[in-house]
Write a protein that holds these residues in place. Structure first.
Motif, PDB file in Angstrom:
ATOM      1  N   ARG A  17       0.881  -1.187   0.000  1.00  0.00           N
ATOM      2  CA  ARG A  17       0.000   0.000   0.000  1.00  0.00           C
ATOM      3  C   ARG A  17       0.913   1.229   0.000  1.00  0.00           C
ATOM      4  O   ARG A  17       1.561   1.532   1.005  1.00  0.00           O
ATOM      5  N   VAL A  18       0.938   1.911  -1.136  1.00  0.00           N
ATOM      6  CA  VAL A  18       1.975   2.916  -1.371  1.00  0.00           C
ATOM      7  C   VAL A  18       1.359   4.192  -1.930  1.00  0.00           C
ATOM      8  O   VAL A  18       0.430   4.146  -2.745  1.00  0.00           O
ATOM      9  N   LEU A  19       1.882   5.326  -1.471  1.00  0.00           N
ATOM     10  CA  LEU A  19       1.612   6.615  -2.095  1.00  0.00           C
ATOM     11  C   LEU A  19       2.866   7.021  -2.855  1.00  0.00           C
ATOM     12  O   LEU A  19       3.966   6.942  -2.311  1.00  0.00           O
ATOM     13  N   THR A  20       2.719   7.419  -4.103  1.00  0.00           N
ATOM     14  CA  THR A  20       3.877   7.859  -4.877  1.00  0.00           C
ATOM     15  C   THR A  20       3.894   9.376  -4.945  1.00  0.00           C
ATOM     16  O   THR A  20       2.854  10.015  -5.085  1.00  0.00           O
ATOM     17  N   CYS A  21       5.071   9.942  -4.848  1.00  0.00           N
ATOM     18  CA  CYS A  21       5.256  11.399  -4.865  1.00  0.00           C
ATOM     19  C   CYS A  21       6.417  11.706  -5.799  1.00  0.00           C
ATOM     20  O   CYS A  21       7.579  11.514  -5.451  1.00  0.00           O
ATOM     21  N   ASP A  22       6.078  12.160  -6.996  1.00  0.00           N
ATOM     22  CA  ASP A  22       7.054  12.396  -8.062  1.00  0.00           C
ATOM     23  C   ASP A  22       7.287  13.898  -8.180  1.00  0.00           C
ATOM     24  O   ASP A  22       6.486  14.620  -8.765  1.00  0.00           O
ATOM     25  N   GLY A  23       8.399  14.372  -7.614  1.00  0.00           N
ATOM     26  CA  GLY A  23       8.700  15.802  -7.617  1.00  0.00           C
ATOM     27  C   GLY A  23       9.679  16.150  -8.715  1.00  0.00           C
ATOM     28  O   GLY A  23      10.803  15.645  -8.746  1.00  0.00           O
TER      29      GLY A  23
END
Length: 704
Positions: free
Chosen positions: A291-297
């Protein structure tokens, strides 16, 4: 042979090459070229060829190139839509103006909301007599004479991009097909999109908008793809007999050959963010997180998404800028909080950050390329959180110029320079946190149940602050985080989606009719996979359906099992719908016989699998000393870093990430640097290197 993935961002073009023989992976970056993105693309190809040890401008060793592009996305976000004409049914010329009665952010916002301009102004909307019912039966014949008059009018006006959406063409495309034939005869220069090919799904407003968006981006996407393809063809193998296969990332989480994607360019509107979400999903799943949140900055924006059991969530209710799009896409929320996002003062002298970006040119002040606005990158440089260079020293930064810019902005705010820089980063962190809440809390998910995966050039700079704001227990930073989107392009299968509206109550459903519809969609998917070069034994098909309770306006998508369509199979899909509805909304009507289930859309995805790069464990062999047993590693240097203006600068150890072995544990404050990214670990946090060389960040005293 090597396979190359290239993701073009607003500031940098990221490149990953996968050696299909040895399994080795090579990564690099090169500055993007906004004036002609193809220049940065080709520079990236040559740079990674040099890194692999191959001559430049040679295609002998390249088996394929996959590309994530933001051409369509940027065009729509910036509202740079050229003149587009719209052809619809007589009496329905106001369908775009009427749209939907919903107001963004709820009716409390209706006083302040300004209705955006329509994608096609009223004077470029023309109608044609002819009508079908929702079963596809003809009610009024198609007026070919009027259709020719309309086609000639658009030609005379010099309108060369057209969208056609006629009522109920999802059930029977015959009128739209004839309209296209007439346009070809009367206005052969026109670029035309018809709704029965773009989206065979009911709801005329959304179908019209999706078709018009497809038409509006066709010219720019086609030029861009053709430009790159022609330049890649110059890389053709020395025997002159093989062109390099060129694939483009689609919003649905698949890739498609460049020749086919120019026919359906709307499928690329979230091309870049989709690749990042898929790459991060695979990396996190391999590390044991489901269960993952991805954060692509990146340099211009930050993209966030949700991954459950290794699969990013999909939506058909997406928007790009102010334009709704009903095509299947990975559910990504974008916020203007990238490294180049500009800090500015509102008329009330309040500090704001983004969404405007300094981009790659002129870029932040510290780039010393003429930029005059303080950006998020300048704030990081001023606080010492990133080094005075990028890409391992390839690009130098002017730290003194960045500090001077922050000092000037701080004076206008009545703050110290450190407080001002911290304020810029705090606003950026909250912007990212709100985007993460939007894809979790607003969808009934608890953000604390997820692991955050941060990547992109700027994605990991604020991870500790995000952990505090959202109370997230764990953050994973992959190796080469600045290249995860490009890596994701090497993990993506060829994928095409097909949909057919078929509205019927569950109790009245005809199994034979449902079977015929699914077979037709599967045949279309099979034909597309054949064109892409996949043999029949490689074909994989996934069936889903959109269901709802009778009277509802929106549907819930559920899987439909493989095999013959039987009553037992459709009953199982309805039972699953009840469970999914409860998971989403907190209730269901499974036990209420008065609440009927209604089938709305049938869907089939055709998938052609590719060989993915394998993850190699770096765990120490038996008897070898692990990073943990070797003790704390020796820093490469120290630097004065400010984590809290109230405390001031702290002499902080700097570590070079490639030197950190699996099992290494480092307690903050510490800065971990690598070629394309920097990870500041604040006081009170601990960074652990796992067996796949991911950085796992937790709070001090908390074990995973």
């Amino acid at each position: 042979m090597i396979r190359i993935g290239i993701d073009t961002g607003g500031t940098f073009t990221d490149v990953v090459a996968f050696d299909e023989g040895s399994g080795e992976i090579f990564t690099t970056k090169t500055p993007s070229t906004p004036s002609n993105p193809a220049d940065g693309f080709m520079a990236g190809v040559n740079k990674v060829l040099e890194q692999v040890g191959l001559p430049p401008d040679s295609g002998d060793a390249i088996s394929a190139v996959s590309h994530g592009t933001t051409v369509a996305t940027n065009q729509l976000l910036e509202g740079k839509v050229d003149r587009v004409g719209f052809i619809t049914n007589d009496g329905y010329e106001s369908v775009l103006e009427i749209a939907r009665q919903s107001v963004p952010d709820g009716y409390g916002n209706s006083y302040f909301w300004v209705k955006p301009n329509r994608i096609v102004p009223r004077d470029l909307v023309k109608t044609v007599v002819g009508r079908l019912d929702f079963h596809g039966n003809e009610i009024r014949p198609f007026d070919e004479d009027q259709a020719r008059t309309v086609a000639r009018w658009f030609k005379a006006q010099g309108v060369n991009t057209l969208g056609v959406c006629l009522l109920h063409s999802y059930a029977n495309p015959v009128h739209e097909q004839r309209m296209r034939e007439i346009l070809t005869e009367e206005h052969p220069e026109a670029i035309v999109s018809v709704s029965s090919e773009v989206l065979r799904e009911y709801r005329e407003y959304e179908r019209s908008m999706t078709t018009l968006v497809d038409a509006s981006v066709k010219p720019s996407v086609s030029r861009y793809i053709d430009n790159i393809k022609s330049r890649l063809d110059a890389f053709t193998a020395s025997d002159g007999e093989r062109s390099i296969p060129f694939y483009v990332m689609k919003s649905n989480g698949g890739v498609l050959s460049a020749d086919e994607v120019v026919k359906q360019p709307i499928t690329t509107v979230l091309s870049g963010p989709a690749a990042g979400a898929l790459g991060a999903a695979l990396i996190a799943q391999n590390a044991g997180f489901d269960r993952v949140l991805t954060c692509d900055g990146g340099g211009t924006s930050t993209d966030v998404s949700v991954v459950i059991d290794g699969e990013p969530t999909l939506t058909t209710e997406g928007t790009v800028g102010v334009y709704p799009s009903k095509i299947p896409m990975i559910d990504v929320v974008t916020v203007g909080a990238g490294g180049g996002s500009i800090a500015w003062l509102s008329p009330e002298d309040g500090l704001k950050v983004g969404p405007a970006s300094a981009g790659a040119d002129p870029g932040p002040i510290c780039y010393a390329k003429g930029g005059t606005d303080v950006t998020i990158t300048d704030a990081h440089v001023m606080l010492g959180r990133i080094p005075a260079h990028l890409l391992g020293g390839e690009i130098g930064l002017d730290a003194e110029a960045a500090e001077a810019g922050v000092v000037e902005l701080a004076a206008r705010l009545g703050l110290t320079p450190a407080e001002c820089a911290m304020g810029v980063l705090e606003i950026s962190a909250w912007n990212q946190a709100n985007a993460l809440r939007q894809i979790t809390v607003k969808r009934g998910l608890d953000v604390r149940d997820f692991t955050l995966t941060t990547f992109g050039g700027s994605g990991s700079l604020l991870l500790c602050r995000l952990m505090d704001i959202l109370d997230i227990p764990t953050v994973l930073v992959p190796p080469n985080p600045g290249n995860v989107s490009a890596f994701g392009l090497l993990t993506v299968d060829v994928k095409n989606d097909y949909v057919q509206t078929h509205v019927t109550l569950h109790e009245n459903i005809e199994v034979g009719s449902l079977h015929a519809y699914f077979d037709e969609l599967t045949d279309r998917a099979r034909e597309a996979l054949d064109k892409e070069g996949f043999t029949s034994d490689q074909h994989r098909f996934v069936r889903t359906a959109d269901l709802r309770y009778f009277g509802q306006a929106f549907e819930v998508r559920v899987p439909v099992d493989e095999g013959a369509v039987t009553q037992e199979l459709v009953d199982a899909a309805a039972d699953l719908f009840h469970a999914e509805h409860r998971a989403l909304y907190g209730y269901d009507f499974a036990e209420d016989p008065t609440q009927q289930v209604e089938w709305v859309n049938l869907r089939v995805s055709g998938i052609g699998p590719i060989t993915r790069p394998a993850f190699v464990s770096s765990a120490p062999e038996d008897g070898a000393v692990s990073g943990a047993e070797a003790g704390a590693p020796t820093p490469t240097s120290h630097r004065a870093v400010c984590f809290d203006p109230g405390v001031g600068v702290v002499d902080t150890p700097i570590h070079w990430r490639p030197d950190l072995a699996a099992g290494t544990v480092i307690t903050g404050p510490v800065i971990i640097e690598e070629f394309g990214s920097t990870v500041p670990v604040h006081p009170g946090f601990v960074a652990t290197i796992d067996n796949f060389l991911n950085i796992i960040v937790t709070r001090e005293g908390v074990t995973r």
